[in-house]
Design a protein around this motif. Structure first.
Motif, PDB file in Angstrom:
ATOM      1  N   ILE A  59      -3.171  30.932 -32.177  1.00 40.29           N
ATOM      2  CA  ILE A  59      -3.257  29.547 -32.645  1.00 40.29           C
ATOM      3  C   ILE A  59      -3.345  29.573 -34.168  1.00 40.29           C
ATOM      4  N   GLY A  60      -2.525  28.772 -34.845  1.00 41.92           N
ATOM      5  CA  GLY A  60      -2.562  28.773 -36.301  1.00 41.92           C
ATOM      6  C   GLY A  60      -1.862  27.580 -36.904  1.00 41.92           C
ATOM      7  N   ARG A  61      -2.010  27.454 -38.221  1.00 36.43           N
ATOM      8  CA  ARG A  61      -1.394  26.330 -38.932  1.00 36.43           C
ATOM      9  C   ARG A  61       0.056  26.626 -39.306  1.00 36.43           C
ATOM     10  N   LYS A  62       0.365  27.887 -39.639  1.00 35.25           N
ATOM     11  CA  LYS A  62       1.724  28.244 -40.042  1.00 35.25           C
ATOM     12  C   LYS A  62       2.286  29.428 -39.277  1.00 35.25           C
ATOM     13  N   ASP A  63       1.406  30.226 -38.665  1.00 36.45           N
ATOM     14  CA  ASP A  63       1.851  31.434 -37.988  1.00 36.45           C
ATOM     15  C   ASP A  63       1.170  31.512 -36.631  1.00 36.45           C
ATOM     16  N   GLY A  64       1.953  31.458 -35.571  1.00 31.54           N
ATOM     17  CA  GLY A  64       1.353  31.548 -34.245  1.00 31.54           C
ATOM     18  C   GLY A  64       2.242  30.972 -33.167  1.00 31.54           C
ATOM     19  N   ASP A  65       1.778  31.072 -31.925  1.00 33.84           N
ATOM     20  CA  ASP A  65       2.513  30.522 -30.789  1.00 33.84           C
ATOM     21  C   ASP A  65       2.217  29.038 -30.615  1.00 33.84           C
ATOM     22  N   LEU A  66       0.972  28.644 -30.924  1.00 35.60           N
ATOM     23  CA  LEU A  66       0.590  27.225 -30.905  1.00 35.60           C
ATOM     24  C   LEU A  66       0.360  26.802 -32.356  1.00 35.60           C
ATOM     25  N   LEU A  67       1.391  26.229 -32.960  1.00 31.69           N
ATOM     26  CA  LEU A  67       1.319  25.807 -34.364  1.00 31.69           C
ATOM     27  C   LEU A  67       0.812  24.374 -34.435  1.00 31.69           C
ATOM     28  N   ILE A  68      -0.227  24.165 -35.230  1.00 33.45           N
ATOM     29  CA  ILE A  68      -0.852  22.845 -35.344  1.00 33.45           C
ATOM     30  C   ILE A  68      -0.940  22.470 -36.819  1.00 33.45           C
ATOM     31  N   ARG A  69      -0.399  21.329 -37.161  1.00 31.19           N
ATOM     32  CA  ARG A  69      -0.399  20.874 -38.560  1.00 31.19           C
ATOM     33  C   ARG A  69      -1.771  20.307 -38.925  1.00 31.19           C
ATOM     34  N   ASP A  70      -2.735  21.184 -38.983  1.00 33.00           N
ATOM     35  CA  ASP A  70      -4.122  20.814 -39.248  1.00 33.00           C
ATOM     36  C   ASP A  70      -4.545  21.476 -40.563  1.00 33.00           C
ATOM     37  N   PRO A  71      -4.784  20.689 -41.636  1.00 28.95           N
ATOM     38  CA  PRO A  71      -5.122  21.291 -42.934  1.00 28.95           C
ATOM     39  C   PRO A  71      -6.426  22.083 -42.915  1.00 28.95           C
ATOM     40  N   LYS A  72      -7.303  21.838 -41.939  1.00 26.48           N
ATOM     41  CA  LYS A  72      -8.563  22.566 -41.862  1.00 26.48           C
ATOM     42  C   LYS A  72      -8.459  23.842 -41.027  1.00 26.48           C
ATOM     43  N   MET A  73      -7.255  24.113 -40.527  1.00 28.88           N
ATOM     44  CA  MET A  73      -7.037  25.303 -39.711  1.00 28.88           C
ATOM     45  C   MET A  73      -6.430  26.408 -40.569  1.00 28.88           C
ATOM     46  N   SER A  74      -6.775  27.644 -40.273  1.00 32.02           N
ATOM     47  CA  SER A  74      -6.227  28.781 -41.002  1.00 32.02           C
ATOM     48  C   SER A  74      -4.776  29.029 -40.602  1.00 32.02           C
ATOM     49  N   VAL A  75      -4.070  29.780 -41.444  1.00 40.68           N
ATOM     50  CA  VAL A  75      -2.675  30.109 -41.158  1.00 40.68           C
ATOM     51  C   VAL A  75      -2.580  30.784 -39.798  1.00 40.68           C
ATOM     52  N   ARG A  76      -3.436  31.778 -39.541  1.00 39.90           N
ATOM     53  CA  ARG A  76      -3.606  32.402 -38.224  1.00 39.90           C
ATOM     54  C   ARG A  76      -5.086  32.288 -37.890  1.00 39.90           C
ATOM     55  N   HIS A  77      -5.418  31.389 -37.004  1.00 47.78           N
ATOM     56  CA  HIS A  77      -6.830  31.038 -36.804  1.00 47.78           C
ATOM     57  C   HIS A  77      -7.502  31.855 -35.701  1.00 47.78           C
ATOM     58  N   ALA A  78      -6.873  31.922 -34.527  1.00 46.70           N
ATOM     59  CA  ALA A  78      -7.508  32.598 -33.393  1.00 46.70           C
ATOM     60  C   ALA A  78      -6.437  33.158 -32.472  1.00 46.70           C
ATOM     61  N   GLN A  79      -6.850  34.154 -31.671  1.00 43.33           N
ATOM     62  CA  GLN A  79      -5.898  34.816 -30.774  1.00 43.33           C
ATOM     63  C   GLN A  79      -6.534  35.074 -29.413  1.00 43.33           C
ATOM     64  N   VAL A  80      -5.713  34.971 -28.364  1.00 46.32           N
ATOM     65  CA  VAL A  80      -6.168  35.152 -26.984  1.00 46.32           C
ATOM     66  C   VAL A  80      -5.967  36.609 -26.556  1.00 46.32           C
ATOM     67  N   HIS A  81      -6.936  37.124 -25.797  1.00 45.96           N
ATOM     68  CA  HIS A  81      -6.822  38.463 -25.224  1.00 45.96           C
ATOM     69  C   HIS A  81      -7.333  38.431 -23.789  1.00 45.96           C
ATOM     70  N   TRP A  82      -6.712  39.234 -22.924  1.00 46.06           N
ATOM     71  CA  TRP A  82      -7.231  39.454 -21.573  1.00 46.06           C
ATOM     72  C   TRP A  82      -8.022  40.752 -21.623  1.00 46.06           C
ATOM     73  N   ARG A  83      -9.343  40.663 -21.497  1.00 44.82           N
ATOM     74  CA  ARG A  83     -10.202  41.822 -21.700  1.00 44.82           C
ATOM     75  C   ARG A  83     -11.342  41.810 -20.688  1.00 44.82           C
ATOM     76  N   GLU A  84     -11.530  42.926 -20.032  1.00 48.93           N
ATOM     77  CA  GLU A  84     -12.611  43.067 -19.059  1.00 48.93           C
ATOM     78  C   GLU A  84     -12.597  41.930 -18.039  1.00 48.93           C
ATOM     79  N   ASN A  85     -11.395  41.648 -17.543  1.00 52.13           N
ATOM     80  CA  ASN A  85     -11.199  40.664 -16.474  1.00 52.13           C
ATOM     81  C   ASN A  85     -11.592  39.241 -16.863  1.00 52.13           C
ATOM     82  N   GLU A  86     -11.416  38.893 -18.123  1.00 50.73           N
ATOM     83  CA  GLU A  86     -11.647  37.512 -18.548  1.00 50.73           C
ATOM     84  C   GLU A  86     -10.816  37.210 -19.790  1.00 50.73           C
ATOM     85  N   TRP A  87     -10.438  35.934 -19.909  1.00 55.43           N
ATOM     86  CA  TRP A  87      -9.714  35.483 -21.089  1.00 55.43           C
ATOM     87  C   TRP A  87     -10.707  35.289 -22.234  1.00 55.43           C
ATOM     88  N   VAL A  88     -10.368  35.838 -23.392  1.00 55.84           N
ATOM     89  CA  VAL A  88     -11.246  35.746 -24.555  1.00 55.84           C
ATOM     90  C   VAL A  88     -10.429  35.224 -25.741  1.00 55.84           C
TER      91      VAL A  88
END
Length: 287
Positions: A59-88
């Motif tokens: 998830i990000g403002r300029k770089d990512g799979d879910l691009l959101i035109r949010d000025p308070k969001m970072s260019v690359r804000h957060a990322q999803v991982h499947w780890r230890e049998n749960e989404w993180v």
């Protein structure tokens, strides 16, 4: 890391249980498959946008799979991982972090019903509805079928590609065979890039015509609900005419070309043109 009470109790149970029970529960956890979850923007820019949760989705403002035109969001804000049998969901070093109930976290466990904030955008996590056959009560009319053949109306965005493809193939088998116009090469290669909608990220490369595009004809299938037209019509066709690449739209199709509804006659396509139908936005590239 933020965890649900149920998850904490489960892990506590694993720690204090008997060895036999611990091994069995741990084995079940190891064998579990990722729960099909989706992100849905409920407040902020691009409200209503949905995207499936997948390992590596960013998830990000300029770089990512879910691009959101949010000025308070970072260019690359957060990322999803499947780890230890749960989404993180992991913060990628943003200043605002990931907010849940007003608190900031570097990492949160995703589960259906969770609501979190990145930048100034509120996102809800929900689980994909399971399609199932439901027989109507006596005297009730059966509802129209969706892509999976179920009587439940499931949005295309909430289906997997396997389910969508299975539905399209089933429709193709039932569709009557009609006469096709002669196939001929296009004067230029056409690339259709899906910028938004259920098929976001898809790219079609077309070198010959005519190509019929829509839901019912099984040539190039659109999964957007707005693409379904009566009498099995396609939304539009791409073909060649007098050395040009042209688009012909069906009269009933809710299609817009560069923001305007095209005429029923063939319209020449140019590189950079935008095709819109429902939630789907397509960019045309001629090479």
């Amino acid at each position: 890391m933020l965890k649900t009470k149920a998850q904490e109790l489960l892990k506590k149970d694993l720690r204090i249980g008997t060895p036999q029970r611990k091994d069995k529960r741990a084995e079940l956890l190891e064998m579990s498959e990722p729960t099909p979850l989706f992100f849905r923007i409920v407040d902020g820019p691009q409200r209503g946008t949905r995207i499936p949760v997948r390992d590596g989705v960013t998830i990000g403002r300029k770089d990512g799979d879910l691009l959101i035109r949010d000025p308070k969001m970072s260019v690359r804000h957060a990322q999803v991982h499947w780890r230890e049998n749960e989404w993180v969901l992991t913060d990628l070093g943003s200043s605002n972090k990931i907010k849940v109930d007003g608190d900031r976290f570097d990492e949160v466990v995703l589960y259906s019903g969770l609501v979190f904030v990145v930048g100034s955008t509120t996102i809800e996590v929900f689980e994909r509805p399971v399609a199932a056959q439901i027989k109507p009560e006596t005297g009730e009319q059966e509802s129209s079928e969706n892509f999976t053949g179920s009587a439940i109306q499931v949005p295309a965005e909430a289906l997997t590609w396997k389910e969508l493809l299975t539905g399209l193939i089933d429709r193709a088998r039932k569709a009557p065979l009609g006469e096709r116009a002669p196939i001929r090469p296009l004067p230029m290669v056409v690339r259709l890039e899906f910028l938004s909608g259920p098929q976001h990220g898809t790219v079609w490369t077309i070198g010959y015509g005519p190509r019929t595009i829509g839901q019912n004809p099984f040539d190039l299938g659109l999964v957007d609900a707005a693409a379904e037209l009566p009498n099995g019509q396609s939304c539009f066709t791409i073909n060649s005419s007098s050395g040009r690449v042209v688009l012909t739209a069906a009269a009933e199709a809710p299609l817009r070309l560069n923001g305007k509804k095209p005429s029923s006659e063939a319209v020449e396509l140019h590189s950079g043109d935008r095709i819109e139908i429902g939630k789907t936005r397509i960019r045309v590239i001629l090479e």
